[in-house]
Design a protein around this motif. Sequence first.
Motif, PDB file in Angstrom:
ATOM      1  N   LYS A   1     -65.651  64.257  40.987  1.00  0.00           N
ATOM      2  CA  LYS A   1     -64.230  63.936  41.175  1.00  0.00           C
ATOM      3  C   LYS A   1     -63.654  63.162  39.987  1.00  0.00           C
ATOM      4  O   LYS A   1     -62.483  63.316  39.651  1.00  0.00           O
ATOM      5  CB  LYS A   1     -64.043  63.105  42.450  1.00  0.00           C
ATOM      6  N   THR A   2     -64.489  62.351  39.352  1.00  0.00           N
ATOM      7  CA  THR A   2     -64.004  61.444  38.305  1.00  0.00           C
ATOM      8  C   THR A   2     -63.896  62.119  36.947  1.00  0.00           C
ATOM      9  O   THR A   2     -63.036  61.773  36.135  1.00  0.00           O
ATOM     10  CB  THR A   2     -64.925  60.217  38.206  1.00  0.00           C
ATOM     11  N   TYR A   3     -64.773  63.097  36.702  1.00  0.00           N
ATOM     12  CA  TYR A   3     -64.817  63.761  35.396  1.00  0.00           C
ATOM     13  C   TYR A   3     -64.511  65.248  35.555  1.00  0.00           C
ATOM     14  O   TYR A   3     -64.594  65.820  36.634  1.00  0.00           O
ATOM     15  CB  TYR A   3     -66.190  63.558  34.747  1.00  0.00           C
TER      16      TYR A   3
ATOM     17  N   THR B   1     -68.927  61.622  43.428  1.00  0.00           N
ATOM     18  CA  THR B   1     -68.002  60.769  42.677  1.00  0.00           C
ATOM     19  C   THR B   1     -67.928  61.188  41.217  1.00  0.00           C
ATOM     20  O   THR B   1     -66.863  61.105  40.595  1.00  0.00           O
ATOM     21  CB  THR B   1     -68.449  59.299  42.763  1.00  0.00           C
ATOM     22  N   GLN B   2     -69.038  61.654  40.665  1.00  0.00           N
ATOM     23  CA  GLN B   2     -69.035  62.144  39.285  1.00  0.00           C
ATOM     24  C   GLN B   2     -68.174  63.386  39.153  1.00  0.00           C
ATOM     25  O   GLN B   2     -67.408  63.533  38.191  1.00  0.00           O
ATOM     26  CB  GLN B   2     -70.466  62.450  38.847  1.00  0.00           C
TER      27      GLN B   2
ATOM     28  N   GLU C   1     -64.690  68.410  43.771  1.00  0.00           N
ATOM     29  CA  GLU C   1     -65.953  68.232  44.491  1.00  0.00           C
ATOM     30  C   GLU C   1     -66.627  69.566  44.785  1.00  0.00           C
ATOM     31  O   GLU C   1     -67.834  69.627  44.987  1.00  0.00           O
ATOM     32  CB  GLU C   1     -65.712  67.497  45.805  1.00  0.00           C
TER      33      GLU C   1
ATOM     34  N   PHE D   1     -62.916  67.638  37.783  1.00  0.00           N
ATOM     35  CA  PHE D   1     -62.223  66.827  38.782  1.00  0.00           C
ATOM     36  C   PHE D   1     -62.159  67.503  40.148  1.00  0.00           C
ATOM     37  O   PHE D   1     -61.156  67.440  40.846  1.00  0.00           O
ATOM     38  CB  PHE D   1     -60.803  66.475  38.292  1.00  0.00           C
TER      39      PHE D   1
END
Length: 234
Positions: A107-109, A104-105, A114, A112
């Motif tokens: 993908k979120t930052y 999730t980190q 995986e 962006f």
Amino acid sequence: MKTIGIIGAMNIEIELIKNKIIIEDERKYAGFIFYIGKYKGLNIILTSCGIGKVNAASCTQILIDRFNVTEIINTGIGGSLNKKVGLCDIVISENVTYHDVRQTQMKTYFPFKEFFTANKQLVEIAVKAYENMSPKEYNYHIGRIVTGETFVCEDELKEKIISRYNPYCVEMEGAAIGHVAEINEVPFIIIRSISDNADDNATLNYDEFEIIAANNSAMIILNMLDLISISEFR
């Protein structure tokens, strides 16, 4: 003309390649030694980055900024995380990611993503390089390679990584190299030969197969360079 950056983590992972290229100069940046040379007309920058993600990322960025490499090949050893992948087999990266960073980190930052995808043409060249080898004493596999800041040598940790990422092997530099290469838009590929099974017996296997695996990976790289040189000067 192509300038190919080749990175190994340890000296044993680049020694065979170093002995085959014509070294014209050496330069040192940030503690890393870069061997500048030629192999069958190709410009080669060969280096050993040391163990771990930060070392690998730093060394990769220097290859890009200082030497303007057109592609990056990472050679070395790793631990098997798939029952099909045996000792001394070759794993060719389809993509690479971190097993010690939450997805999730990623993908979120920034950046962006995986995972980071290996260059398809380099993957095809790696497969052909394997097929040109004779005799073939081990198999090759194309799949995900995962990276983290630990030598995986426990059954429990191994199973956790497998359940989350379904990878073919684990090591300590590849995703960092792929990460830096991709955000700089430089094609890359990670090649690993298996030194251990990343389980409770990993240390024993590693000591026995470390050099064999390192040389297996290096031989694939040299065969790749043969193919690239033919294409480059055809």
